[in-house]
Design an enzyme around this catalytic site. Structure first.
Site, mmCIF file in Angstrom:
data_model
loop_
_atom_site.group_PDB
_atom_site.id
_atom_site.type_symbol
_atom_site.label_atom_id
_atom_site.label_comp_id
_atom_site.label_asym_id
_atom_site.label_seq_id
_atom_site.Cartn_x
_atom_site.Cartn_y
_atom_site.Cartn_z
ATOM 1 C CG HIS A 1 -4.199 0.641 -8.210
ATOM 2 N ND1 HIS A 1 -5.548 0.568 -7.952
ATOM 3 C CD2 HIS A 1 -3.670 1.489 -7.304
ATOM 4 C CE1 HIS A 1 -5.814 1.361 -6.926
ATOM 5 N NE2 HIS A 1 -4.697 1.923 -6.509
ATOM 6 C CG HIS B 1 -2.050 0.874 1.280
ATOM 7 N ND1 HIS B 1 -2.419 1.672 0.229
ATOM 8 C CD2 HIS B 1 -2.903 1.191 2.294
ATOM 9 C CE1 HIS B 1 -3.451 2.424 0.590
ATOM 10 N NE2 HIS B 1 -3.757 2.152 1.841
ATOM 11 C CG ASP C 1 2.967 4.418 -3.677
ATOM 12 O OD1 ASP C 1 2.865 5.560 -3.220
ATOM 13 O OD2 ASP C 1 2.413 3.429 -3.176
HETATM 14 N N1 ACO Z 1 4.847 -6.614 -10.499
HETATM 15 C C1 ACO Z 1 4.777 -7.781 -11.151
HETATM 16 N N2 ACO Z 1 3.630 -8.416 -11.432
HETATM 17 C C2 ACO Z 1 2.500 -7.835 -10.991
HETATM 18 C C3 ACO Z 1 2.501 -6.629 -10.305
HETATM 19 C C4 ACO Z 1 3.742 -6.009 -10.063
HETATM 20 N N3 ACO Z 1 3.821 -4.873 -9.396
HETATM 21 N N4 ACO Z 1 1.246 -6.281 -9.985
HETATM 22 C C5 ACO Z 1 0.462 -7.264 -10.439
HETATM 23 N N5 ACO Z 1 1.228 -8.209 -11.061
HETATM 24 C C6 ACO Z 1 0.752 -9.421 -11.719
HETATM 25 C C7 ACO Z 1 0.014 -10.297 -10.722
HETATM 26 O O1 ACO Z 1 0.901 -11.180 -10.059
HETATM 27 C C8 ACO Z 1 -0.965 -11.024 -11.618
HETATM 28 O O2 ACO Z 1 -0.241 -12.028 -12.305
HETATM 29 P P1 ACO Z 1 -0.948 -13.421 -12.715
HETATM 30 O O3 ACO Z 1 -1.937 -13.060 -13.784
HETATM 31 O O4 ACO Z 1 0.180 -14.244 -13.219
HETATM 32 O O5 ACO Z 1 -1.576 -13.966 -11.461
HETATM 33 C C9 ACO Z 1 -1.321 -9.964 -12.655
HETATM 34 O O6 ACO Z 1 -0.213 -9.064 -12.693
HETATM 35 C C10 ACO Z 1 -2.588 -9.192 -12.362
HETATM 36 O O7 ACO Z 1 -2.470 -8.636 -11.049
HETATM 37 P P2 ACO Z 1 -3.674 -7.827 -10.398
HETATM 38 O O8 ACO Z 1 -4.799 -8.754 -10.119
HETATM 39 O O9 ACO Z 1 -3.931 -6.655 -11.277
HETATM 40 O O10 ACO Z 1 -3.004 -7.307 -9.048
HETATM 41 P P3 ACO Z 1 -3.641 -7.315 -7.570
HETATM 42 O O11 ACO Z 1 -4.927 -6.577 -7.587
HETATM 43 O O12 ACO Z 1 -3.634 -8.701 -7.048
HETATM 44 O O13 ACO Z 1 -2.541 -6.497 -6.756
HETATM 45 C C11 ACO Z 1 -1.194 -4.727 -6.026
HETATM 46 C C12 ACO Z 1 -2.501 -5.097 -6.732
HETATM 47 C C13 ACO Z 1 -1.174 -5.351 -4.638
HETATM 48 C C14 ACO Z 1 -1.124 -3.218 -5.901
HETATM 49 C C15 ACO Z 1 -0.038 -5.268 -6.877
HETATM 50 O O14 ACO Z 1 -0.102 -4.732 -8.178
HETATM 51 C C16 ACO Z 1 1.314 -4.999 -6.260
HETATM 52 O O15 ACO Z 1 1.761 -5.719 -5.378
HETATM 53 N N6 ACO Z 1 2.024 -3.900 -6.721
HETATM 54 C C17 ACO Z 1 3.303 -3.560 -6.170
HETATM 55 C C18 ACO Z 1 3.144 -2.812 -4.861
HETATM 56 C C19 ACO Z 1 2.628 -1.389 -5.062
HETATM 57 O O16 ACO Z 1 3.106 -0.649 -5.901
HETATM 58 N N7 ACO Z 1 1.670 -1.020 -4.221
HETATM 59 C C20 ACO Z 1 1.086 0.319 -4.241
HETATM 60 C C21 ACO Z 1 -0.319 0.254 -4.772
HETATM 61 S S1 ACO Z 1 -0.984 1.875 -4.907
HETATM 62 C C22 ACO Z 1 -1.256 2.335 -3.310
HETATM 63 O O17 ACO Z 1 -1.551 1.547 -2.448
HETATM 64 C C23 ACO Z 1 -1.053 3.711 -2.992
#
Ligand code: ACO
Length: 388
Positions: free
Chosen positions: A270, A231, A324
């Site tokens: 996201h 987050h 972020d």
């Molecule tokens: N890096 C690599 N792969 C990713 C990332 C990432 N940052 N984000 C999503 N993916 C992948 C997932 O593993 C998933 O792969 P799969 O199809 O093989 O299972 C696919 O992309 C789709 O993912 P989503 O369902 O869109 O992502 P989810 O909703 O589960 O997670 C989250 C969202 C937690 C923000 C995630 O993208 C993440 O961990 N990002 C990195 C941390 C981050 O930047 N957090 C800040 C968010 S904004 C905020 O809170 C202010």
């Protein structure tokens, strides 16, 4: 096969509450497919361009843009509330300076709540909740700045009533009055982070407040949730990643290696946006400008390489930079310690927490979801000396 008890609604189970509607709200709306964000109907880009944090906080809290008189009164309240109980600084000093500033902020803010004694007001008095909420929004800037100063071994800086909220926070944190560009960037950063739907920290605040606890407890809950790297903690980790990459030509191999090991790339992706986060778009232009001005151009170039590789690899899955991704380069270029990035987020987001808590309290219902019980329904109590 073990007998399973069936709950009403069991078939609607959604991990992480994804897609679950928990309340109605008039506060803000995100269209994740379009990459579109509004606060009370006003586009985030328009607010960033024309508004101030004070005005945006008022909009979130009261549902309309203030008249000049209303804004003056609200601004004066924020100014008055920015001076906090001096014992909070003693509490920060009593904690290890090596602790993460979000841990210091969480504890210090919770302690401030004890000095403010919100229990003195009737828990059903929403006007009293609102006034304390405004106070807490203002105080967050002071507590976060004190955390930043004291952990760096520097004395706190008293608020300056002549500065607006964003500039005063910058001044209290750095000890330097911001120039025009710095003031503009801080103001925009605080507007952009102020609210964002039912994110984890906002939901946490609402869950806490729904028991009619108090606004300081609700905000302390929000801080605890925001701290996590999935987050608010992602901004700090994103900058760390750019630094680890070191050179633009290392970016591709670095990202490929992480993706092969299923490691998440910070600042990317996201839960709601499946398009470019509009807040990241705005911060990107500032990141580029500030990185050039502060000699951090290489960091910006690395960010461009990472973005390119990630969009090529995962753009089709809706993975793009989130808010972020660029805020870290922005704050780093302003000379701010990366450990303070998430506290800055809190200084802004507290307005969203308070506004959503107040909105929910108008038709409050204590949050109480259920879990699907997957354990045994019948197990024997075995005395301790007969257990293997
Ligand atoms: N890096 C690599 N792969 C990713 C990332 C990432 N940052 N984000 C999503 N993916 C992948 C997932 O593993 C998933 O792969 P799969 O199809 O093989 O299972 C696919 O992309 C789709 O993912 P989503 O369902 O869109 O992502 P989810 O909703 O589960 O997670 C989250 C969202 C937690 C923000 C995630 O993208 C993440 O961990 N990002 C990195 C941390 C981050 O930047 N957090 C800040 C968010 S904004 C905020 O809170 C202010």
């Amino acid at each position: 096969m073990a007998e399973q008890h069936k709950f009403y609604g069991q078939e609607e189970f959604s991990k992480g509450l994804e897609g679950v509607i928990a309340c109605e709200s008039k506060l803000g709306y995100i269209d994740g497919q379009k990459g579109w964000l509004i606060y009370r109907g006003i586009e985030i880009g328009d607010l960033a361009e024309h508004s101030t944090y004070e005005e945006t906080a008022y909009l979130l809290l009261f549902g309309k843009l203030p008249t000049r008189k209303e804004l003056d009164e609200f601004t004066q309240k924020l100014v008055n509330y920015r001076t906090i109980d001096p014992r909070v600084a003693d509490i920060i000093k009593s904690m290890p300076p090596t602790a993460h500033p979000m841990a210091l902020l969480r504890t210090a803010f919770s302690a401030l709540g004890a000095y403010e004694n919100p229990e003195k007001v009737d828990e059903f008095d929403l006007e009293a909740w609102t006034e304390l909420g405004i106070k807490a929004i203002s105080q967050m800037a002071t507590v976060a700045a004190e955390v930043g100063r004291l952990r760096a071994g520097l004395p706190p800086v008293a608020p300056d009533p002549n500065l607006n909220h964003a500039s005063d926070f910058f001044y209290m944190l750095t000890g330097k009055k911001p120039n025009e560009l710095e003031a503009d960037v801080m103001n925009k950063a605080l507007i952009l982070h102020a609210d964002h739907g039912m994110n984890a920290s906002t939901f946490t605040s609402m869950v806490v407040a729904s028991s009619l606890s108090d606004i300081y407890s609700a905000i302390t809950g929000g801080l605890s949730s925001l701290k996590g790297p999935l987050h608010g903690g992602a901004n700090e980790r994103t900058l760390k990643m750019f630094m680890e990459i070191g050179e633009p030509e290392n970016a591709k191999a670095y990202i490929e290696d992480k993706l092969a090991r299923k490691v998440k790339i910070m600042g990317m992706g996201h839960r709601v946006y499946k398009a470019y986060d509009p807040r990241a778009k705005i911060l990107k232009s500032y990141a580029e400008r500030l990185a050039k001005l502060s000699g951090n151009e290489k960091l910006y170039t690395i960010s461009q390489e990472v973005e390119k590789v990630m969009i090529e690899r995962l753009g089709k899955k809706g993975i793009f930079p989130n808010v972020d991704y660029y805020s870290g380069i922005v704050y780093h270029s302003l000379g701010i310690d990366s450990k303070m990035f998430t506290p800055i987020f809190a200084v802004s987001r507290v307005a969203g927490w308070v506004a959503r808590v107040l909105e929910y309290l108008h038709s409050n219902r204590i949050f109480r979801p259920r879990a699907i019980y997957t354990g045994p329904l019948k197990a024997e109590y075995v005395p301790i000396d007969q257990r293997s």
